[in-house]
Design a protein around this motif. Structure first.
Motif, PDB file in Angstrom:
ATOM      1  N   UNK A   1      -4.951   3.409   1.036  1.00 28.83           N
ATOM      2  CA  UNK A   1      -4.265   2.700  -0.078  1.00 28.83           C
ATOM      3  C   UNK A   1      -4.499   3.170  -1.279  1.00 28.83           C
ATOM      4  N   UNK A   2      -3.905   3.103  -2.456  1.00 28.92           N
ATOM      5  CA  UNK A   2      -3.916   3.962  -3.679  1.00 28.92           C
ATOM      6  C   UNK A   2      -4.849   3.131  -4.609  1.00 28.92           C
TER       7      UNK A   2
ATOM      8  N   UNK B   1       1.791   2.077   4.895  1.00 23.22           N
ATOM      9  CA  UNK B   1       1.423   0.708   4.493  1.00 23.22           C
ATOM     10  C   UNK B   1       0.397   0.004   4.924  1.00 23.22           C
ATOM     11  N   UNK B   2       0.537  -1.438   4.866  1.00 20.90           N
ATOM     12  CA  UNK B   2      -0.876  -2.192   5.504  1.00 20.90           C
ATOM     13  C   UNK B   2      -0.654  -3.275   6.469  1.00 20.90           C
TER      14      UNK B   2
ATOM     15  N   UNK C   1       0.735  10.755  -0.689  1.00 21.98           N
ATOM     16  CA  UNK C   1       1.895   9.796  -0.631  1.00 21.98           C
ATOM     17  C   UNK C   1       1.694   8.944   0.660  1.00 21.98           C
ATOM     18  N   UNK C   2       1.669   7.699   0.654  1.00 21.03           N
ATOM     19  CA  UNK C   2       1.504   6.758   1.784  1.00 21.03           C
ATOM     20  C   UNK C   2       2.514   6.144   2.260  1.00 21.03           C
ATOM     21  N   UNK C   3       3.186   6.524   3.483  1.00 17.33           N
ATOM     22  CA  UNK C   3       4.159   5.946   4.217  1.00 17.33           C
ATOM     23  C   UNK C   3       3.724   5.163   5.370  1.00 17.33           C
TER      24      UNK C   3
ATOM     25  N   UNK D   1       6.267   0.402  -0.922  1.00 14.88           N
ATOM     26  CA  UNK D   1       5.877  -0.996  -1.365  1.00 14.88           C
ATOM     27  C   UNK D   1       5.398  -0.968  -2.741  1.00 14.88           C
TER      28      UNK D   1
ATOM     29  N   UNK E   1       3.841   4.005  -0.736  1.00 13.55           N
ATOM     30  CA  UNK E   1       4.592   4.435  -1.994  1.00 13.55           C
ATOM     31  C   UNK E   1       5.829   3.508  -1.961  1.00 13.55           C
TER      32      UNK E   1
ATOM     33  N   UNK F   1       0.873  -1.291  -0.122  1.00 12.70           N
ATOM     34  CA  UNK F   1      -0.121   0.043  -0.031  1.00 12.70           C
ATOM     35  C   UNK F   1       0.774   1.166   0.013  1.00 12.70           C
TER      36      UNK F   1
ATOM     37  N   UNK G   1      -3.386   2.437  10.846  1.00 10.27           N
ATOM     38  CA  UNK G   1      -4.131   3.038   9.633  1.00 10.27           C
ATOM     39  C   UNK G   1      -5.226   3.663   9.901  1.00 10.27           C
TER      40      UNK G   1
END
Lengths: 398, 398
Positions: B303-304, B74-75, B70-72, A328, A326, A324, B81
């Motif tokens: 997430x994207x 993750x999952x 911009x996701x830092x 990754x 960037x 999810x 989250x």
């Protein structure tokens, strides 16, 4: 190969810059580059990613260009699907050269500059499929690098005469020796594996073995494969495709397999399947196993899915491995680009000076966005030459 | 509602025909229909499918229209989250009405005529998200039917004051009571479930509970949910979203849960996730459980992924359940159309006389092709009125 200056282009998520390719290699990235004599392309501020790697497909069997195939076999019975396909290919009189041209060009239009294709070798079709795909590989040499794997789709031990055909296929110049479910399809793991390893030995080539067997059965077959590869010291010469068994939930069973694969510098190829246990991105990374991805067959008698798009496949890789962030999403892309190239035994494609001049200009405001959007590619460049524009290859599809 | 005659249209994989909608309902399918007074559309020989059902999403939290996030995070960590999202929504000053308009219109452009949206209720945002989504539901009443679920995204027992807010939300007119991982998030299954069932009782509404808990933990929580729903005789009033635990490999553990769900005429909603165990199409069918699908949140802090396209979601449903034949692909479509509508407690959409006049004209030479292609929709019709054309809604996006 030619010289190309791409202006106003973002390298992954960076600021706009320029990329200069000369003699098929990236020679400079920066501003005010001297593009004397080079073709100039303006990327319009779009993102460039490395050339994509379709690491597992079957160029000889897509039905692209045919009337839509109405599927009444479904997905429950592997042997029924194999038998149905062999019959349908005869009935439709599928031309492997024409079909592989269509399939490979479509894949190239989506940005792949490398393809590894398994090619059916069986006692019905003989070597016809390989001849057709090799003709395509030659015709498309400037568009996409195509590797061929001599693949016993209908079994080996259960189909006498196939070993001899595979030997012929390797003499003709297939790049790798294939294999398929030594227990599940051939019911004779020793016979199957001894035969394909002997052929790989004889022709001095690597192996890429389809292994759909799940759980303990797959782990057993993988051990038989690893035993033979280790005994021969086949470093960097072994690929196992699918490898569903690596998705088993028991690390105590799986990790020793991963260690052996890593030590052999082996490759694993995945489609990032949603309906099967499967190898995952971080798991492969942790053990130093080369990891590539592919669409598998597209729009064929096996099912309606797939289109040759390795950027959409990066989305599937991300979804399968629950990626999810960037960072990754870069990993997901790498599996379908530079990492996939390495897994195919090819040179790693990266957007840096010295790398091969393969790149793709994509739509989207960020790499993660480009992956999830997978809109038609603006430009595809192979060794410094534009091969596709606005979603279509410059070469006409037959 | 208006009168519409669609000419030169294929009903699923049938031959070209005509569909006449009057007063919002399909009144005739055939040739030479009397379209006096009706708007006429020519489908150009394309396929019509029923209006699609987005059965699980979050209209209040997409970042559509904002600069790329911009996701830092993750999952890996659910609570991280959740906390990150609550903070980002404040920092970005997200307007739930504007965001839900963007999200719902994009979903409608892809052919959904029904949406069920969970809406965050928490002590930071209060009831603002619900107000915004309800305003959107009102404004878009002619475009897409929107249900709202009062959803305790940040927990209930761990976040004092939330129960009171949920009560307010139900008074405001939320259509269903929500819930979330009574063990995994709230760590108090009895407290959580007693609270939300009491609120559902009080307001005479059904429930739609997020249950991500896997394996035995999820099965335990599901039993606690079923106990309460059975005791209250809540036939057709219970939905469990995600329900990963139904993907457990032990039929002896899972089948009794399925039997209870079927007897309750309950609904299960899925995203057809690739990275989790999940309920499967044929499994739901076998036990008579209503089954719907959704995109979940799209392009948000989680997430994207995702875009609101329920035709692409039908592809994911097919891939997740390993559906391949034509008959199986119809099942995948139904989960995202008529079946999904039923799972939402709405009237089943079908292309037959008497059904609601919701339909979508799609690209592709066969239904299976349309699903795998999921190209921009040619036309979207809601209650006989054209609401989107060539991939865009007629109403401007804010």
């Amino acid at each position: 190969m030619s010289d190309l200056l791409v202006k106003n282009v973002r390298v992954l998520d960076g600021d706009p810059t320029e990329i200069l390719i000369r003699q098929g290699r990236i020679v400079a990235i920066g501003t005010d580059l001297d593009g004397a004599g080079a073709v100039v392309e303006d990327a319009g501020g779009r993102i460039a990613i490395p050339g994509l790697a379709e690491a597992h497909t079957h160029l000889d069997k897509s039905l692209l260009g045919y009337p839509w195939y109405h599927n009444d076999v479904g997905g429950g019975n592997l042997m029924a699907m194999i038998d149905n396909e062999r019959q349908m290919k005869e009935r439709l009189d599928l031309d492997p050269h024409v079909q592989s041209m269509r399939h490979a060009l479509q894949t190239a239009a989506f940005g792949a500059t490398m393809i590894r294709s398994h090619v059916d070798i069986d006692t019905t079709g003989g070597l016809r499929a390989l001849e057709g795909v090799m003709e395509t590989a030659e015709k498309l040499a400037d568009v996409v690098d195509i590797q061929t794997v001599a693949f016993p789709q209908s079994g080996l031990m259960i189909s006498p005469g196939t070993v001899e055909l595979l030997d012929e296929a390797m003499k003709m110049g297939a790049d790798l020796m294939g294999g398929l479910d030594p227990c599940g399809v051939d019911h004779d793991p020793k016979g199957h594996l001894d035969a394909i390893f002997a052929l790989a030995d004889k022709h001095g080539k690597g192996l890429d073995i389809h292994l759909h067997e799940r759980g303990e059965l797959g782990a057993f077959s993988m051990e038989q494969i690893l035993d033979r590869a280790e005994a021969r010291g086949m470093k960097g010469m072994l690929t196992i495709s699918h490898a569903f068994c690596l998705g088993m939930p028991d690390p105590a069973r799986v990790n020793p397999l991963l260690e052996r694969l890593g030590a052999l510098e082996a490759s694993i190829m995945t489609t990032a399947p949603a309906s099967s246990p499967a190898p995952l991105v971080k798991q492969m990374k942790e053990y130093g196993i080369h990891f590539g991805a592919g669409n598998d067959g597209i729009q064929d008698t096996w099912g309606p899915y797939g289109n040759g798009d390795m950027l959409e496949r990066a989305k599937f890789v991300g979804l399968r491995s629950n990626l999810r962030s960037d960072a990754e999403m870069y990993m997901a892309l790498d599996v379908c680009a530079g990492g996939g190239a390495e897994a195919m035994g090819m040179e790693r494609r990266e957007l840096k000076v010295g790398s091969p001049g393969d790149l793709v200009i994509v739509e989207g405001v960020a790499v993660a966005h480009a992956i999830t959007l997978h809109a038609p590619r603006k430009l595809v460049v192979k060794s410094g030459k534009v091969v596709a524009r606005d979603g279509a290859t410059l070469m006409d599809m037959p």
